[in-house]
Write a protein that holds these residues in place. Sequence first.
Motif, PDB file in Angstrom:
ATOM      1  N   PHE A  13       0.841  -1.194   0.000  1.00 20.34           N
ATOM      2  CA  PHE A  13       0.000   0.000   0.000  1.00 20.34           C
ATOM      3  C   PHE A  13       0.878   1.246   0.000  1.00 20.34           C
ATOM      4  O   PHE A  13       1.751   1.383   0.850  1.00 20.34           O
ATOM      5  N   ASP A  14       0.654   2.141  -0.944  1.00 23.42           N
ATOM      6  CA  ASP A  14       1.352   3.430  -0.941  1.00 23.42           C
ATOM      7  C   ASP A  14       0.619   4.365   0.013  1.00 23.42           C
ATOM      8  O   ASP A  14      -0.599   4.544  -0.093  1.00 23.42           O
ATOM      9  N   THR A  15       1.354   4.955   0.945  1.00 19.90           N
ATOM     10  CA  THR A  15       0.761   5.913   1.883  1.00 19.90           C
ATOM     11  C   THR A  15       1.773   7.032   2.096  1.00 19.90           C
ATOM     12  O   THR A  15       2.888   6.967   1.594  1.00 19.90           O
ATOM     13  N   ALA A  59       1.308  16.383  -3.032  1.00 19.60           N
ATOM     14  CA  ALA A  59       1.278  17.630  -3.795  1.00 19.60           C
ATOM     15  C   ALA A  59       0.846  17.309  -5.206  1.00 19.60           C
ATOM     16  O   ALA A  59       1.309  17.879  -6.163  1.00 19.60           O
ATOM     17  N   THR A  60      -0.077  16.370  -5.308  1.00 15.74           N
ATOM     18  CA  THR A  60      -0.517  15.894  -6.611  1.00 15.74           C
ATOM     19  C   THR A  60      -1.632  16.767  -7.163  1.00 15.74           C
ATOM     20  O   THR A  60      -2.566  17.088  -6.437  1.00 15.74           O
ATOM     21  N   PRO A  61      -1.568  17.131  -8.427  1.00 16.85           N
ATOM     22  CA  PRO A  61      -2.741  17.781  -9.013  1.00 16.85           C
ATOM     23  C   PRO A  61      -3.790  16.711  -9.303  1.00 16.85           C
ATOM     24  O   PRO A  61      -3.451  15.614  -9.717  1.00 16.85           O
ATOM     25  N   TYR A  62      -5.053  17.018  -9.016  1.00 18.51           N
ATOM     26  CA  TYR A  62      -6.075  15.975  -9.048  1.00 18.51           C
ATOM     27  C   TYR A  62      -7.010  16.008 -10.227  1.00 18.51           C
ATOM     28  O   TYR A  62      -7.865  15.152 -10.352  1.00 18.51           O
ATOM     29  N   GLY A  63      -6.905  17.030 -11.072  1.00 21.19           N
ATOM     30  CA  GLY A  63      -7.859  17.104 -12.168  1.00 21.19           C
ATOM     31  C   GLY A  63      -9.257  17.395 -11.680  1.00 21.19           C
ATOM     32  O   GLY A  63     -10.232  17.160 -12.360  1.00 21.19           O
ATOM     33  N   VAL A  64      -9.375  17.887 -10.448  1.00 19.74           N
ATOM     34  CA  VAL A  64     -10.679  18.264  -9.921  1.00 19.74           C
ATOM     35  C   VAL A  64     -10.576  19.749  -9.630  1.00 19.74           C
ATOM     36  O   VAL A  64      -9.669  20.179  -8.931  1.00 19.74           O
ATOM     37  N   SER A  65     -11.501  20.528 -10.199  1.00 19.51           N
ATOM     38  CA  SER A  65     -11.324  21.976 -10.254  1.00 19.51           C
ATOM     39  C   SER A  65     -10.897  22.618  -8.940  1.00 19.51           C
ATOM     40  O   SER A  65      -9.977  23.407  -8.899  1.00 19.51           O
ATOM     41  N   GLU A  66     -11.584  22.268  -7.835  1.00 13.46           N
ATOM     42  CA  GLU A  66     -11.273  22.961  -6.590  1.00 13.46           C
ATOM     43  C   GLU A  66     -10.233  22.226  -5.753  1.00 13.46           C
ATOM     44  O   GLU A  66      -9.982  22.565  -4.615  1.00 13.46           O
ATOM     45  N   LEU A  67      -9.675  21.163  -6.296  1.00 11.72           N
ATOM     46  CA  LEU A  67      -8.770  20.332  -5.503  1.00 11.72           C
ATOM     47  C   LEU A  67      -7.456  20.095  -6.220  1.00 11.72           C
ATOM     48  O   LEU A  67      -6.969  18.978  -6.287  1.00 11.72           O
ATOM     49  N   ASP A  68      -6.896  21.151  -6.823  1.00 13.73           N
ATOM     50  CA  ASP A  68      -5.721  20.921  -7.651  1.00 13.73           C
ATOM     51  C   ASP A  68      -4.532  20.369  -6.881  1.00 13.73           C
ATOM     52  O   ASP A  68      -3.849  19.474  -7.327  1.00 13.73           O
ATOM     53  N   ILE A  69      -4.290  20.937  -5.737  1.00 11.41           N
ATOM     54  CA  ILE A  69      -3.189  20.454  -4.908  1.00 11.41           C
ATOM     55  C   ILE A  69      -3.772  20.192  -3.526  1.00 11.41           C
ATOM     56  O   ILE A  69      -4.523  20.999  -3.009  1.00 11.41           O
ATOM     57  N   GLY A  70      -3.446  19.073  -2.937  1.00  8.90           N
ATOM     58  CA  GLY A  70      -4.012  18.835  -1.620  1.00  8.90           C
ATOM     59  C   GLY A  70      -3.269  17.768  -0.862  1.00  8.90           C
ATOM     60  O   GLY A  70      -2.282  17.232  -1.343  1.00  8.90           O
ATOM     61  N   CYS A  71      -3.730  17.509   0.343  1.00 13.87           N
ATOM     62  CA  CYS A  71      -3.156  16.455   1.169  1.00 13.87           C
ATOM     63  C   CYS A  71      -4.111  15.279   1.107  1.00 13.87           C
ATOM     64  O   CYS A  71      -4.951  15.120   1.975  1.00 13.87           O
ATOM     65  N   TRP A  72      -4.011  14.477   0.080  1.00 22.42           N
ATOM     66  CA  TRP A  72      -5.039  13.475  -0.154  1.00 22.42           C
ATOM     67  C   TRP A  72      -4.511  12.060  -0.237  1.00 22.42           C
ATOM     68  O   TRP A  72      -5.195  11.174  -0.705  1.00 22.42           O
ATOM     69  N   ASN A  73      -3.261  11.839   0.165  1.00 28.28           N
ATOM     70  CA  ASN A  73      -2.802  10.462   0.227  1.00 28.28           C
ATOM     71  C   ASN A  73      -3.390   9.777   1.446  1.00 28.28           C
ATOM     72  O   ASN A  73      -3.976  10.420   2.315  1.00 28.28           O
ATOM     73  N   VAL A  74      -3.227   8.466   1.515  1.00 20.15           N
ATOM     74  CA  VAL A  74      -3.656   7.723   2.700  1.00 20.15           C
ATOM     75  C   VAL A  74      -2.644   7.996   3.806  1.00 20.15           C
ATOM     76  O   VAL A  74      -1.452   7.759   3.618  1.00 20.15           O
TER      77      VAL A  74
END
Lengths: 319, 319
Positions: A160-162, A169-184
Amino acid sequence: MTRRLPLWKCLRGTVCRRAMITQIDEILILLSASDTFNKLNIGRTLKESLNKMLPSILDTAAKNSRSVRVYVMTAFGCPYTGKISIEDIVQLLLKLSYMGASEVVLVDSTGMANPRSVQSTLRILLDLQLDINLAVHFHNTRGAAIANCVAAYDAGVRIFDTSLGGMSATPYGVSELDIGCWNVPTEDLVHLFEEMGVKTGVDLEKLLDCVRLAEQMAGMHLPGHLLRAGRSSQIVGIPKHLERHQIMDKKIGGVLKTASMLIFKSADVYFVYTLQFQSFLDLFEHGLFSLIVWSVHQAEPAGDAEGLQSVVLVLDQDR
Amino acid sequence: MTRRLPLWKCLRGTVCRRAMITQIDEILILLSASDTFNKLNIGRTLKESLNKMLPSILDTAAKNSRSVRVYVMTAFGCPYTGKISIEDIVQLLLKLSYMGASEVVLVDSTGMANPRSVQSTLRILLDLQLDINLAVHFHNTRGAAIANCVAAYDAGVRIFDTSLGGMSATPYGVSELDIGCWNVPTEDLVHLFEEMGVKTGVDLEKLLDCVRLAEQMAGMHLPGHLLRAGRSSQIVGIPKHLERHQIMDKKIGGVLKTASMLIFKSADVYFVYTLQFQSFLDLFEHGLFSLIVWSVHQAEPAGDAEGLQSVVLVLDQDR
């Protein structure tokens, strides 16, 4: 410690050969199951990546006994083109296995996976019984990352990648969520697995020290829960404010003997439902509270009741 | 619309009888599977709650055709005393069913449940085949609430307590988490269930309007993800900054033809690994970037390589 070299942007055999004179142990390569996503992120079609770039890299790595980990982005869906068929994923995995990749990571780039799609996809891939490690990399874009990890574990995945605290710091392709803290968050998953009886071999206390350091460096709270919540197996003392409530409850209990109240509390705030205006006055005039809201709800009067009054009271801190 | 009356603090038959003259449809009662937690939150022993308070309330409700929903707090563990045995939960459910409760909610008050304990507990309780609704109410104290909902669904539960955006004001018995937004965000669970093929009957767009309103009223972002992430089935356009990167990538590609670089990007930040100092200078002097960090990593030099340099570049916004 494995030394890894990411070849994100420059999938070229010459670059890989150059890397072979360093002490890098593993080459990391990004691909996307979606051709559109591949073009946007890698700058090539998926076919070009697979047919022109990967063979020479994998060949060079094999000749120099270095392993190659391939990240398959948008494995559970592409934000620009939608669902990815299981047939496409199977074909991709077969190709990568045949070409000699040692590990393939299914990346849910924009959080489109759900426990059902994770289980069905992984069961099919694991049933192929290929000589290749299968890992998962979920993003918590829509809140389902931990549930997806559990589903992947149940399907048989053990890698599992966590990240500490869920940093990314991944861009998500979601308009309001370009950069975020969204890993596990590593600590949340390690704790959950241990609670589920799955041994991880990770020292949770040392891990939490790392998360603490990561938060200091980031200068903010990261989304991981465990640093502040603590292990669930850790028995805690009764908080002071609850002890204080015990004393207050006795006082209020005395008042309630003469009033007609339905009352429940949340920390220092008491929510009171009363059937009679007078009973509310009794309580308030006893002086235990500072009133903040009164008569939030007014139920339809029925029979001889004066209607249901609802008040929100705040404990007077000085009493 | 069902009108509900919470009898949190005042489990008395007289109060319940008084409520019967209103148009309340359902009485809500709090109990705790842990005697210590019950004493702290309800001010009575569990035995007192069960033997003295509940019978008259349930009796009154039954005579007036009102239903009673009983919340069993700490059903998956108590922060002050630890694990709750499945035997205790079974006994409690049998008693509540016998006494005529229409619905029992298993509350994971301080987020101690995990998918394994949820499934094993619920399977045992559902196997009793009692004439009583079984619901779950998870708190996301340790990040596992959504995973626990999925486990509960798989075990057969169909009633889930959630809140808009995950709002709550519950004290958690966890030192640093006394008050928080730790309920399951309704919108995240509805979206996940729909994605899993589970029909919820909820209009997600209208639900998101409510979440938007809740955030306005709260004056802050709530922890639910979906309001900002959007449905995963919603195909999105390619973001402008990625289009810009396409143009920049072509320019950088031109530079890379003469330099030896391994480069990957994250939004406006480019991470560059270069094997030769000169190749970094080539790129930097081409003037596409503002340099912010240089030589973050320095791999051990091997052979005739000058060692692996790592630089972080930021796109010059004016170019």
